[in-house]
Design a protein around this motif. Sequence first.
Motif, short mmCIF file in Angstrom:
data_model
loop_
_atom_site.label_atom_id
_atom_site.label_comp_id
_atom_site.label_asym_id
_atom_site.label_seq_id
_atom_site.Cartn_x
_atom_site.Cartn_y
_atom_site.Cartn_z
N UNK A 155 0.80 -1.22 0.00
CA UNK A 155 0.00 0.00 0.00
C UNK A 155 0.84 1.28 0.00
N UNK A 156 2.15 1.13 -0.02
CA UNK A 156 3.02 2.30 -0.06
C UNK A 156 2.77 3.07 -1.35
N UNK A 157 2.78 4.40 -1.30
CA UNK A 157 2.50 5.19 -2.50
C UNK A 157 3.36 4.83 -3.70
N UNK A 158 4.64 4.54 -3.49
CA UNK A 158 5.52 4.22 -4.62
C UNK A 158 5.15 2.87 -5.24
N UNK A 159 4.70 1.91 -4.44
CA UNK A 159 4.29 0.61 -4.97
C UNK A 159 2.96 0.74 -5.71
N UNK A 160 2.02 1.47 -5.12
CA UNK A 160 0.74 1.69 -5.79
C UNK A 160 0.97 2.41 -7.13
N UNK A 161 1.87 3.38 -7.13
CA UNK A 161 2.18 4.10 -8.38
C UNK A 161 2.84 3.17 -9.40
N UNK A 162 3.67 2.25 -8.94
CA UNK A 162 4.32 1.30 -9.84
C UNK A 162 3.27 0.41 -10.51
N UNK A 163 2.34 -0.11 -9.73
CA UNK A 163 1.29 -0.97 -10.26
C UNK A 163 0.43 -0.18 -11.25
N UNK A 164 0.11 1.05 -10.91
CA UNK A 164 -0.70 1.89 -11.80
C UNK A 164 0.05 2.20 -13.10
N UNK A 165 1.35 2.47 -13.01
CA UNK A 165 2.15 2.76 -14.21
C UNK A 165 2.18 1.55 -15.13
N UNK A 166 2.35 0.37 -14.56
CA UNK A 166 2.37 -0.86 -15.37
C UNK A 166 1.03 -1.02 -16.08
N UNK A 167 -0.06 -0.84 -15.35
CA UNK A 167 -1.39 -0.97 -15.95
C UNK A 167 -1.62 0.07 -17.03
N UNK A 168 -1.21 1.30 -16.78
CA UNK A 168 -1.39 2.36 -17.78
C UNK A 168 -0.58 2.07 -19.04
N UNK A 169 0.65 1.64 -18.87
CA UNK A 169 1.49 1.36 -20.03
C UNK A 169 0.99 0.14 -20.81
N UNK A 170 0.46 -0.83 -20.11
CA UNK A 170 -0.11 -1.99 -20.78
C UNK A 170 -1.33 -1.59 -21.60
N UNK A 171 -2.18 -0.79 -21.01
CA UNK A 171 -3.37 -0.31 -21.73
C UNK A 171 -2.96 0.48 -22.97
N UNK A 172 -1.99 1.38 -22.81
CA UNK A 172 -1.54 2.19 -23.95
C UNK A 172 -0.91 1.32 -25.03
#
Length: 197
Positions: A155-172
Motif C-alpha cells: 500500500x506504499x505510495x511508490x508501490x501503488x504508483x508502480x502498479x498503476x504505471x504498469x497498468x497504464x502502459x499496458x493499456x496504452x
Amino acid sequence: MVGTERYDEVRLRRRLETLDRASRASFAAACAERLWPLVERYALVSSVPADRVAQLRGALDAVWAGAMGQAADVAGAQHLAESMVPREDEKWVMEAGYGQNAIAAIAYAARTWLTDHPQAAVWAARQVYEAGDYGAQQELDDGVFSAAVEEELQNAPVVVAAVRAIADDLEAAGSETAETVRQRSQAGASAFAGLFP
C-alpha cells in the motif's frame, strides 16, 4: 494486475500474449522508460561516466526504434544493458538497487523485441514493481518482515504508483502507437521517480 491495485504477473502475461511484437516491445520499453530517471540518479551517485549513461540511453532508444519499425541494433542494446547492471559484489550504495532494476528493465525490453516472448515483457514490468518495493522498503523503520509489513509495502505510495504505471502502459501498448506509448511513459517518469526515497 490489470484493473486491480495488486501486481499480478499471471494476468499481466495473459494480456501480453494477446499483443503483437511491436506492442509487447513498446510496453517493455515503457517500463524501462518509467525507470529512466532512476538510471540517472544511480549514475550520479555512483559516478558512472556520462558517455556510459549516453550509451545506455541509446540502448533504450534502440528498443523504441525497433518497436517503431526502424532499423536498430537491439541485440547490441541488450548486451550493453546487461553489462551495465550493478552487481552486488561492486561498491554498493542504496541507489544501486534502483540502478539494478532500471537497467535490467532496458535489457528485458531489448529481449522482448528480439524474442517476441511475453515473459520477457513480464520481467521488464517486474523491474518497475520491484523498484517500487525496494523504494518502499527504504522507508521502513523495522527490518522485520511480517504479513502486516508486507501489506504496508503493497500500500506504499511508490508501490501503488508502480502498479498503476504498469497498468497504464499496458493499456496504452494495446491501443496506441509506439510513439504515443513512449511519450506517455516519458511524461509520467519524473513524477514516478519523485516518489522514491
